[in-house]
Each structure stands twice: as structure tokens, then as C-alpha cells.
Design a protein around this motif. Structure first.
Motif, PDB file in Angstrom:
ATOM      1  N   GLU A 136       0.752  -1.232  -0.010  1.00 25.59           N
ATOM      2  CA  GLU A 136      -0.084   0.171  -0.028  1.00 25.59           C
ATOM      3  C   GLU A 136       0.972   1.192  -0.112  1.00 25.59           C
ATOM      4  OE1 GLU A 136      -3.306   0.151  -0.261  1.00 25.59           O
ATOM      5  OE2 GLU A 136      -3.268  -1.987  -0.379  1.00 25.59           O
ATOM      6  N   THR A 137       1.814   1.389   0.847  1.00 24.06           N
ATOM      7  CA  THR A 137       2.662   2.445   0.999  1.00 24.06           C
ATOM      8  C   THR A 137       3.730   2.639   0.042  1.00 24.06           C
ATOM      9  OG1 THR A 137       4.114   1.491   2.657  1.00 24.06           O
ATOM     10  CG2 THR A 137       2.265   2.697   3.363  1.00 24.06           C
ATOM     11  N   TYR A 138       4.456   1.760  -0.511  1.00 21.03           N
ATOM     12  CA  TYR A 138       5.506   1.832  -1.467  1.00 21.03           C
ATOM     13  C   TYR A 138       5.038   1.422  -3.016  1.00 21.03           C
ATOM     14  CZ  TYR A 138       8.831   2.788   1.993  1.00 21.03           C
ATOM     15  OH  TYR A 138       9.516   3.433   3.079  1.00 21.03           O
ATOM     16  N   TYR A 139       4.432   0.373  -3.048  1.00 21.94           N
ATOM     17  CA  TYR A 139       3.714   0.013  -4.541  1.00 21.94           C
ATOM     18  C   TYR A 139       2.775   0.905  -5.097  1.00 21.94           C
ATOM     19  CZ  TYR A 139       7.805  -3.460  -4.180  1.00 21.94           C
ATOM     20  OH  TYR A 139       8.768  -4.076  -3.970  1.00 21.94           O
ATOM     21  N   ARG A 140       1.946   1.075  -4.163  1.00 20.26           N
ATOM     22  CA  ARG A 140       0.780   1.794  -4.684  1.00 20.26           C
ATOM     23  C   ARG A 140       0.915   3.304  -4.389  1.00 20.26           C
ATOM     24  NH1 ARG A 140      -3.479  -2.880  -2.901  1.00 20.26           N
ATOM     25  NH2 ARG A 140      -3.174  -4.051  -4.800  1.00 20.26           N
ATOM     26  N   VAL A 144       0.266   7.626   4.524  1.00 18.53           N
ATOM     27  CA  VAL A 144      -0.299   6.819   5.690  1.00 18.53           C
ATOM     28  C   VAL A 144      -1.697   6.538   5.853  1.00 18.53           C
ATOM     29  CG1 VAL A 144      -0.009   6.472   8.077  1.00 18.53           C
ATOM     30  CG2 VAL A 144       1.898   7.181   6.718  1.00 18.53           C
ATOM     31  N   ALA A 145      -2.282   7.722   5.774  1.00 20.71           N
ATOM     32  CA  ALA A 145      -3.881   7.833   6.034  1.00 20.71           C
ATOM     33  C   ALA A 145      -4.616   7.227   4.924  1.00 20.71           C
ATOM     34  CB  ALA A 145      -4.369   9.318   5.801  1.00 20.71           C
ATOM     35  N   GLU A 149      -6.730   3.523   5.724  1.00 27.20           N
ATOM     36  CA  GLU A 149      -8.340   3.552   5.459  1.00 27.20           C
ATOM     37  C   GLU A 149      -8.192   2.287   4.301  1.00 27.20           C
ATOM     38  OE1 GLU A 149     -11.056   5.711   2.347  1.00 27.20           O
ATOM     39  OE2 GLU A 149     -10.157   7.022   3.974  1.00 27.20           O
ATOM     40  N   ALA A 150      -7.395   1.897   3.513  1.00 25.57           N
ATOM     41  CA  ALA A 150      -7.248   0.886   2.601  1.00 25.57           C
ATOM     42  C   ALA A 150      -7.196  -0.476   3.589  1.00 25.57           C
ATOM     43  CB  ALA A 150      -6.250   1.157   1.695  1.00 25.57           C
ATOM     44  N   LEU A 151      -6.462  -0.539   4.270  1.00 28.95           N
ATOM     45  CA  LEU A 151      -6.180  -1.619   5.229  1.00 28.95           C
ATOM     46  C   LEU A 151      -7.225  -1.969   6.408  1.00 28.95           C
ATOM     47  CD1 LEU A 151      -2.223  -1.616   5.185  1.00 28.95           C
ATOM     48  CD2 LEU A 151      -3.740  -3.119   3.910  1.00 28.95           C
ATOM     49  N   PRO A 154      -5.450   1.578  12.030  1.00 26.07           N
ATOM     50  CA  PRO A 154      -5.067   2.895  12.434  1.00 26.07           C
ATOM     51  C   PRO A 154      -3.984   3.264  11.779  1.00 26.07           C
ATOM     52  CG  PRO A 154      -5.338   1.716  14.287  1.00 26.07           C
ATOM     53  CD  PRO A 154      -5.483   0.651  13.329  1.00 26.07           C
ATOM     54  N   PRO A 155      -3.791   4.665  11.643  1.00 24.68           N
ATOM     55  CA  PRO A 155      -2.352   5.306  10.907  1.00 24.68           C
ATOM     56  C   PRO A 155      -1.229   5.148  11.836  1.00 24.68           C
ATOM     57  CG  PRO A 155      -4.034   7.072  11.152  1.00 24.68           C
ATOM     58  CD  PRO A 155      -4.551   5.792  12.001  1.00 24.68           C
ATOM     59  N   GLY A 156      -1.218   5.054  12.973  1.00 22.96           N
ATOM     60  CA  GLY A 156      -0.051   4.515  14.002  1.00 22.96           C
ATOM     61  C   GLY A 156       0.299   3.152  13.683  1.00 22.96           C
ATOM     62  N   THR A 157      -0.498   2.376  13.363  1.00 23.71           N
ATOM     63  CA  THR A 157      -0.084   0.916  13.155  1.00 23.71           C
ATOM     64  C   THR A 157       0.534   0.776  11.836  1.00 23.71           C
ATOM     65  OG1 THR A 157      -2.062   0.250  14.541  1.00 23.71           O
ATOM     66  CG2 THR A 157      -1.465  -1.428  12.997  1.00 23.71           C
ATOM     67  N   VAL A 158       0.162   1.619  10.805  1.00 25.29           N
ATOM     68  CA  VAL A 158       0.646   1.622   9.522  1.00 25.29           C
ATOM     69  C   VAL A 158       1.976   2.072   9.539  1.00 25.29           C
ATOM     70  CG1 VAL A 158       0.527   2.637   7.009  1.00 25.29           C
ATOM     71  CG2 VAL A 158      -1.544   2.272   8.408  1.00 25.29           C
ATOM     72  N   LYS A 159       2.296   3.062  10.358  1.00 24.98           N
ATOM     73  CA  LYS A 159       3.602   3.653  10.531  1.00 24.98           C
ATOM     74  C   LYS A 159       4.569   2.662  11.247  1.00 24.98           C
ATOM     75  CE  LYS A 159       2.516   8.414  10.968  1.00 24.98           C
ATOM     76  NZ  LYS A 159       2.462   9.605  11.916  1.00 24.98           N
ATOM     77  N   SER A 160       4.180   1.879  12.112  1.00 25.00           N
ATOM     78  CA  SER A 160       4.888   0.811  12.945  1.00 25.00           C
ATOM     79  C   SER A 160       5.153  -0.273  12.022  1.00 25.00           C
ATOM     80  CB  SER A 160       4.390   0.627  14.262  1.00 25.00           C
ATOM     81  OG  SER A 160       3.174  -0.093  14.357  1.00 25.00           O
ATOM     82  N   ARG A 161       4.093  -0.847  11.487  1.00 25.89           N
ATOM     83  CA  ARG A 161       4.243  -1.808  10.558  1.00 25.89           C
ATOM     84  C   ARG A 161       5.051  -1.833   9.433  1.00 25.89           C
ATOM     85  NH1 ARG A 161      -1.522  -4.707  10.036  1.00 25.89           N
ATOM     86  NH2 ARG A 161      -1.671  -5.488  12.142  1.00 25.89           N
TER      87      ARG A 161
END
Length: 180
Positions: A136-140, A144-145, A149-151, A154-161
């Protein structure tokens, strides 16, 4: 010297290795070599056969590293060597210069393809959650927001993952011999 069957009981370890290599990598290797040879199937099949023969002769080269990039590198070298050999000998028949130029694919294109396969194999090793956040973040190219939403996380989880996924990807690539 090749090992022989003992009393006709099953294939030898060498035959099993060769069959496994061809079964797992034969199709992609043939497709790759077909592109390098400009669609010359006979030449491509010869290159694949020679590549597998070299793997059989040097099984130690296959241990401790990913097999497919090694096979693709050997095949590319065989195609380049054959191209150079044809150029160094006097021309016996008329050769279409466009086909020859197409057969000598630039090293950058080949290196990019090998890197893509290596990254894809490394990504496949990651957990589904880590792989999803990197896609989601690199290929698409999502923020983060948007990735959140797509996954549905929460945004914080996206950042840590993303942080931990990149660390895991870096380790997986280092295991394959890719260094920054």
C-alpha cells in the motif's frame, strides 16, 4: 563423472536435482532466455540446457544463495558469450542487425529484472500484514492515511508496521546477498 543408477533403482541424487531445478525454474528460465535471444526458441532451449548442465556440474554454487538469480546470471552470460563469439567470427550468412541488437539486451535491463525477482522472493517471506502495508505505501504510493483506510487499521499501526516491515525486508534481502 555422472553417477549411475544402482541396479535400476530410482533416479540418482544428481538426476533428482536436475529434475527439481528444471521443474521449479525451467519455465521462467526459458521465458527469460527467449527474451534475450529475440524469440529464437532453439537457441533459448540450448542455453537453458547448458545452464542446467552447469548447475549440475557445480552443485556447490547453488548452496547458500538463491538459485534462480544464479541460473539467470549463468544464462545471460551464455547468451552474451554466444553473441560475442558470433561477432568475432567472419559472417557466414546474412544476419539481421536489428535481431542481433535485440539479442544483446542491456545489462541494466537484466539486472533490474533479477533485482525485481529477488525483491519479490524477499517480499514473499514477509508476514501478510507486513507485505500488505509495504504494497500500500510503496508500490501503490499511498499516504499513511490512505493506507490506513485501505487496510482498515489505525495510522499509527501503518507507521509501525512499515518500519518493521522494511527492517524485515532488508534482512531478507541481505540473506539473498543484496546489500545497499
Amino acid at each position: 563423472m555422472p553417477r549411475r543408477r544402482v541396479s535400476g533403482v530410482g533416479p540418482t541424487a544428481d538426476e533428482a536435482l536436475l529434475r527439481a531445478l528444471y521443474g521449479e525454474h525451467g519455465g521462467p528460465l526459458l521465458g527469460y532466455v527467449l527474451r534475450l535471444t529475440g524469440g529464437d526458441r532453439a537457441h533459448a532451449e540450448d542455453v537453458v540446457q547448458e545452464t542446467l548442465l552447469r548447475a549440475w556440474r557445480h552443485p556447490e554454487a547453488l548452496t547458500g544463495r538463491p538459485v534462480r538469480p544464479w541460473l539467470f546470471t549463468v544464462a545471460r552470460n551464455l547468451v552474451v558469450d554466444a553473441h560475442r563469439a558470433r561477432r568475432s567470427r567472419p559472417q557466414e550468412t546474412e544476419i539481421d542487425d536489428e535481431k542481433v541488437a535485440h539479442a544483446a539486451v542491456g545489462a541494466d535491463d537484466i539486472d533490474r529484472a533479477l533485482e525485481s525477482w529477488t525483491v519479490a522472493e524477499a517480499l514473499a517471506q514477509l508476514s501478510a500484514a507486513h507485505r500488505a502495508v509495504l504494497v500500500e505505501t510503496y508500490y501503490r504510493g499511498r499516504s499513511v492515511a490512505e493506507a490506513s483506510e485501505a487496510l482498515g487499521i489505525p495510522p499509527g499501526t501503518v507507521k509501525s508496521r512499515t518500519y518493521y516491515a522494511l527492517r524485515a525486508l532488508k534482512l531478507a534481502l541481505e540473506e539473498r546477498g543484496v546489500t545497499p
